[in-house]
Design a protein around this motif. Structure first.
Motif: not given
Length: 343
Positions: A49, A53, A44, A60, A65, A62-63, A102
């Motif tokens: 995110t 990065r 991502d 990434a 987290r 975000g997912d 993040n």
């Protein structure tokens, strides 16, 4: 490949995809057994995110987290809520809307020098109810060739609106390796679940890392695809359920994907469906002819009502809303599949 259930060592499930879809699968399976692993997409480049990065030079977060927070022993605990907290900083655009989790992942990855270890540390802090693994620990980007032959780079461009259909996905670097811990989990799994979630940018993107396809092809597990309930603008416009499965079979090879959980909802409010359709989000409604085509592909279609009852469209942070699966209904459907295989 043998598709069976290893009852002696305890049943092991691996769910692969984005943070939202994998969380739904793992939450739905919680009442049935505890040997669960989530394998999470890392390509991502969305707003919060993407900044994290660049800051940390990491995959990434975000997912990951989102999954860690949702699978925390107590999702309402202060730390779990803090992981999801977004800064309000209108005078600092880079931080405005940034999820604290993040930044925590980026900081731990820099401090330890190991992205995978950073995720393990946070999982321990949250006492997560499943093993959460990044599909890869290298900083790679998702790219695509479009139907007109043009190329787009980074996940944000791949899922961009108003472009020709996606024809081919690839990673930069092309040989980016999968996380060895993920490959080991796949080799030991009894059931592997792909999806639901962003079909191209989470599910298929996760399968592109070097070693993933071979691991799935040689796994002893049954491999099940949980198809999305709707199309997704910029990714699956105009695609039906069969087209989703056709893409997966082409990538995995014949005989690898064994089943597909397919939603068939009843009594959804026409006004809500019309509101989604106005934004290019269309309910997937396979008829019997389409299901027969799926079966002819060697994939068993398992049709259930799998959605929560939507009360209206939701405003999400930097994401398109859709009709969501109900984790409890996914869990029951997967558990029935497991029981049927044990008979």
């Amino acid at each position: 490949m043998t598709n069976g259930i290893d009852e002696g060592a305890g049943f092991k499930l691996v769910a692969i995809g984005g943070g939202g879809g994998v969380s739904q699968v793992l939450q739905g399976m919680q009442p049935y057994h505890g040997n669960l692993t989530g394998v999470i997409a890392v390509t991502d480049t969305g707003r919060s995110t993407g900044v994290a990065r660049e800051l940390g030079g990491i995959p990434a977060p975000g997912d990951l987290r989102n999954t860690l927070a949702k699978l925390a022993r107590d999702p309402d605990d202060l730390l779990a809520r803090l992981m999801q907290y977004r800064f309000v900083a209108p005078t600092l655009p880079a931080l405005d809307g940034m999820a604290f989790g993040n930044l925590l992942i980026a900081a731990l990855a820099q401090m330890t020098g190991d992205f995978g270890q950073a995720i393990t540390i946070i999982s321990t802090m949250l006492a997560c109810r499943a093993t959460i693994l990044p599909v890869a620990t290298v900083d790679a980007h998702l790219c695509a060739e479009l139907a007109d032959g043009s190329l787009v780079e980074t996940e944000l461009a791949v899922r961009g609106l108003n472009k020709p259909p996606l024809a081919r996905l690839f990673l930069k670097p092309a040989s980016a390796p999968a996380n060895p811990a993920v490959l080991a989990a796949i080799s030991e799994a009894d059931l592997i679940v792909l999806g639901p979630g962003s079909f191209f940018t989470s599910v298929l993107a996760s399968l592109l890392f070097d070693g993933m396809i071979d691991a799935l092809r040689t796994s002893k597990a049954r491999i099940v695809f949980v198809c999305n309930t709707t199309t997704q603008p910029g990714q699956t416009d105009g695609m039906n359920v069969y087209a989703h499965i056709d893409h997966l079979v082409a990538l995995l090879g014949p005989g690898t994907l064994t089943s597909a959980l397919i939603n068939r909802s009843e009594d959804l409010d026409p006004a809500i469906l019309a509101a989604y359709a106005a934004e290019g989000v269309h309910l997937l409604e396979p008829d019997d002819q389409e299901l027969a085509r799926i079966a002819a592909h060697g994939v068993t279609p398992l049709v259930r009502n799998l959605t929560e009852t939507p009360s209206g469209k939701r405003e999400l942070w930097n994401k398109q809303d859709t009709i969501r699966h109900d984790p409890a209904l996914i869990g029951m459907a997967l558990w029935k599949l497991i029981l049927d295989q044990r008979l």
